[in-house]
Design a protein around this motif. Structure first.
Motif, PDB file in Angstrom:
ATOM      1  N   GLY A   1      93.923  42.280  87.751  1.00  0.00           N
ATOM      2  CA  GLY A   1      93.546  43.690  87.663  1.00  0.00           C
ATOM      3  C   GLY A   1      94.750  44.607  87.769  1.00  0.00           C
ATOM      4  O   GLY A   1      94.831  45.623  87.078  1.00  0.00           O
ATOM      5  N   LEU A   2      95.691  44.259  88.633  1.00  0.00           N
ATOM      6  CA  LEU A   2      96.919  45.059  88.767  1.00  0.00           C
ATOM      7  C   LEU A   2      97.746  45.010  87.488  1.00  0.00           C
ATOM      8  O   LEU A   2      98.289  46.023  87.048  1.00  0.00           O
TER       9      LEU A   2
ATOM     10  N   PHE B   1      96.541  44.453  84.528  1.00  0.00           N
ATOM     11  CA  PHE B   1      95.790  45.203  83.522  1.00  0.00           C
ATOM     12  C   PHE B   1      96.041  46.696  83.673  1.00  0.00           C
ATOM     13  O   PHE B   1      96.295  47.392  82.685  1.00  0.00           O
ATOM     14  N   GLU B   2      95.986  47.192  84.902  1.00  0.00           N
ATOM     15  CA  GLU B   2      96.228  48.619  85.145  1.00  0.00           C
ATOM     16  C   GLU B   2      97.618  49.042  84.680  1.00  0.00           C
ATOM     17  O   GLU B   2      97.803  50.133  84.161  1.00  0.00           O
ATOM     18  N   ARG B   3      98.583  48.183  84.869  1.00  0.00           N
ATOM     19  CA  ARG B   3      99.962  48.509  84.517  1.00  0.00           C
ATOM     20  C   ARG B   3     100.231  48.411  83.024  1.00  0.00           C
ATOM     21  O   ARG B   3     100.998  49.200  82.468  1.00  0.00           O
TER      22      ARG B   3
ATOM     23  N   ASN C   1      97.739  47.857  80.273  1.00  0.00           N
ATOM     24  CA  ASN C   1      96.737  48.039  79.224  1.00  0.00           C
ATOM     25  C   ASN C   1      97.071  49.198  78.295  1.00  0.00           C
ATOM     26  O   ASN C   1      96.872  49.106  77.093  1.00  0.00           O
ATOM     27  N   ARG C   2      97.595  50.292  78.811  1.00  0.00           N
ATOM     28  CA  ARG C   2      97.930  51.426  77.937  1.00  0.00           C
ATOM     29  C   ARG C   2      99.098  51.128  77.003  1.00  0.00           C
ATOM     30  O   ARG C   2      99.019  51.437  75.808  1.00  0.00           O
TER      31      ARG C   2
END
Length: 179
Positions: A13-14, A16-18, A20-21
């Motif tokens: 999840g960490l 992905f947060e970092r 994904n954009r």
């Protein structure tokens, strides 16, 4: 990523947060399609879980991830074999607004649109290297590692891609001016 590799999948999840954009931006520049880009981002993270055992940890995680993203895009491109430019409806609405800046927005948006069309006309290898360097902000060394070429080869490829992009853009401008 080393924790994910060790089985702590909650740590994904960490990541992905970092990432994904930036990944979404990478795919969107290559596909010009929001839904496809979102799907490809999701698929990268599915592949990260699936192939986490291949991550060695001796290089940058982002390089390993973009390598996976490139392969995923190549698979997608082979399956779909379709590309095109889509006009965003929000941008079109702004063209017709009564705002004082509407004309400036229209011109800037048209220039960006032409640039995207020119980028779409480039061969995939040239388009990809420009997206990685100019839109994703990757350093030449990281691109060299990703593409498994020398840093000087990256510089040459970027120079040639920019030269061809400029030529495509100028041709598009000429086509727009000439009815």
């Amino acid at each position: 990523m080393l924790k994910v590799k060790a089985g702590q999948l909650d740590q994904l999840g960490l990541l992905f947060e970092r990432y994904n954009r930036p990944l979404y931006g990478f795919f969107y520049r290559l596909t010009s399609d929001q839904e496809v880009s979102e799907d490809l981002v999701q698929n990268v993270f599915v592949r990260i879980i699936k192939y986490r055992h291949t991550y060695k940890g001796d290089g940058k995680f982002s390089t390993w991830m973009y390598h996976m993203a490139r392969n995923l895009f190549a698979d997608h491109y082979r399956k779909e074999k379709r590309r095109g430019y889509k006009e965003d409806l929000d941008v079109a609405d702004r063209y017709h607004s009564n705002d004082d800046h509407a004309e400036k927005l229209k011109i800037a948006s048209e220039e960006l649109g032409l640039l995207q069309v020119a980028l779409d006309r480039l061969p995939e290898d040239k388009k990809e290297i420009l997206v990685l360097s100019k839109y994703q902000g990757m350093k030449y060394k990281d691109i060299a590692d990703l593409l498994e070429i020398t840093e000087s080869a990256v510089k040459v490829r970027i120079f040639r891609a920019l030269k061809e992009l400029k030529s495509c853009y100028e041709q598009l401008e000429f086509e727009v001016v000439k009815p």
